[in-house]
Write an enzyme that holds these catalytic residues in place. Sequence first.
Site, short mmCIF file in Angstrom:
data_model
loop_
_atom_site.label_atom_id
_atom_site.label_comp_id
_atom_site.label_asym_id
_atom_site.label_seq_id
_atom_site.Cartn_x
_atom_site.Cartn_y
_atom_site.Cartn_z
N ASP A 103 -4.02 3.62 14.00
CA ASP A 103 -3.14 4.07 12.93
C ASP A 103 -3.58 5.47 12.53
O ASP A 103 -4.39 6.10 13.23
CB ASP A 103 -3.13 3.10 11.76
N ARG A 119 0.84 -1.20 0.00
CA ARG A 119 0.00 0.00 0.00
C ARG A 119 0.88 1.25 0.00
O ARG A 119 1.46 1.61 1.02
CB ARG A 119 -0.94 0.02 1.21
#
EC number: 2.3.3.9
Length: 519
Positions: A436, A152
Amino acid sequence: MGERFAEILSPEALDFLAVLHREFAGRRAELLAARARRQADFDAGAGLDFLAETAAVRDDPGWRVAEPAPGLVDRRVEITGPTDRKMTVNALNSGAKVWLADLEDANTPLWENVVAGQLNLRDALDRTIDFDAGGKQYRLKPAGELATIVVRPRGWHLDEKHLLVDGERMSGSLVDFGLYFFHCARRQLERGHGPYFYLAKLESHLEARLWNDVFVRAQQLVDIPRGTIRATVLIETVTAAFEMEEILYELRDHSAGLNAGRWDYLFSIIKKFRARGAEFLLPERNAVTMTAPFMRAYTELLVRTCHKRGAHAIGGMAAFIPSRRDPQVNATALDKVRADKSRESGDGFDGSWVAHPDLVPICREEFDKALGENANQLNRLREEVSVTAADLLAVDADPNQITREGLRNDITVALRYLTAWLGGTGAVAIFNLMEDAATAEISRSQVWQWVHNGVTLADGATVDAELVEGIIAEELKTIAAEPGVDADRLEQATRLFRAVALDDDYAEFLTLPAYEEMP
């Protein structure tokens, strides 16, 4: 240039990046400007609907995405995490079908992390990676199936200030994608897979078109067949939810499906409609579950859209993480994760995410029940699902669910996460949840939304800057007394939090000002 950096930042690799920058940086800038114009329209009261100009794409029954690529046919359990050396070994050994090697929300883009992450990915493919910590050794399993690597890259909005082309910063997206593709595409092909990616923070099908053109050019430059690259798009912005079919269409030769990026999706709703007062006012973040009607509409439409076009639908990450020290906390986490994965598999998703190796068996068990001997659920078309624009925007959450405890949790989580992020850690366990950048964005955005709308808490208090500052002061005393806390970094994080949660000018992403404070 640190140790071994030259292996990644070779002249040939840098030349490859320069080509990508010179050919695509202008379009990236135009698309980011289009985001700003669209935000101004939302601020002025504009609505959101499925695009009239792309109705022909949605109505055409004849197109489908490419067949699933090797290593991406069965995706019933995917583990996510940053590309540090320990996580790389643990993720590949975890028993998950896929590892989302995260250079975005779970990673802090310190220059060392950016380059070291690429080294770790390459070493993993060469099976030379290892890690020693406190006498414990981490090695790849000598035999058996390892998780398929899917990288990613950072979103289009993020720069890489350590790499300049013609005096301009490169796109963090192109750096992360380009370095991995240049060094690892052929390595993956030699092992029977390919260069696979997750695409984050897309807001329109035009941004997907840009990625597709980058893929086509990259494949030309290294002379591998068109369609070798495969990409799964995270539908984690409310605007992208209205363009899911168009996004699949733009990437159809390179598509590996869509993912329900639930935490960023909530953040996006707050951000896009922040000027609309109580119309889009969300309660505290832990009160908004995936069973809320507007979240059900989003996920069910995603499954129907994907399977209509032969694409995988991948579920989101439950933030709960197990505890090996507290049996009660562990049991609660496992029960919540099991319920989440049971719901997703029952809804027709082909797989889902976990953030910890101990959760892989639970996710696998729940999807085993739904899939049986099949590798996926692509044959479940969910034709009974009918979702309107109004359904996607029906944020009918009860604002009376906003409590002082919820406000405090948002503040302390954001402070703790920013402190860790500035220190180079992008995935942090806080209060038995994996935090996150996405979950931190919700926390600070909720504080901003509540302050700027004068929300009344369940105890009658009004959320204003004075109340927030009082809670900040209380939480700082607690955090500062904990072992290992860097006082200077905590002070830096506090200053950043005040800016992104209290200033009248809303920062589009908290990582943008935070990145400028990093070396």
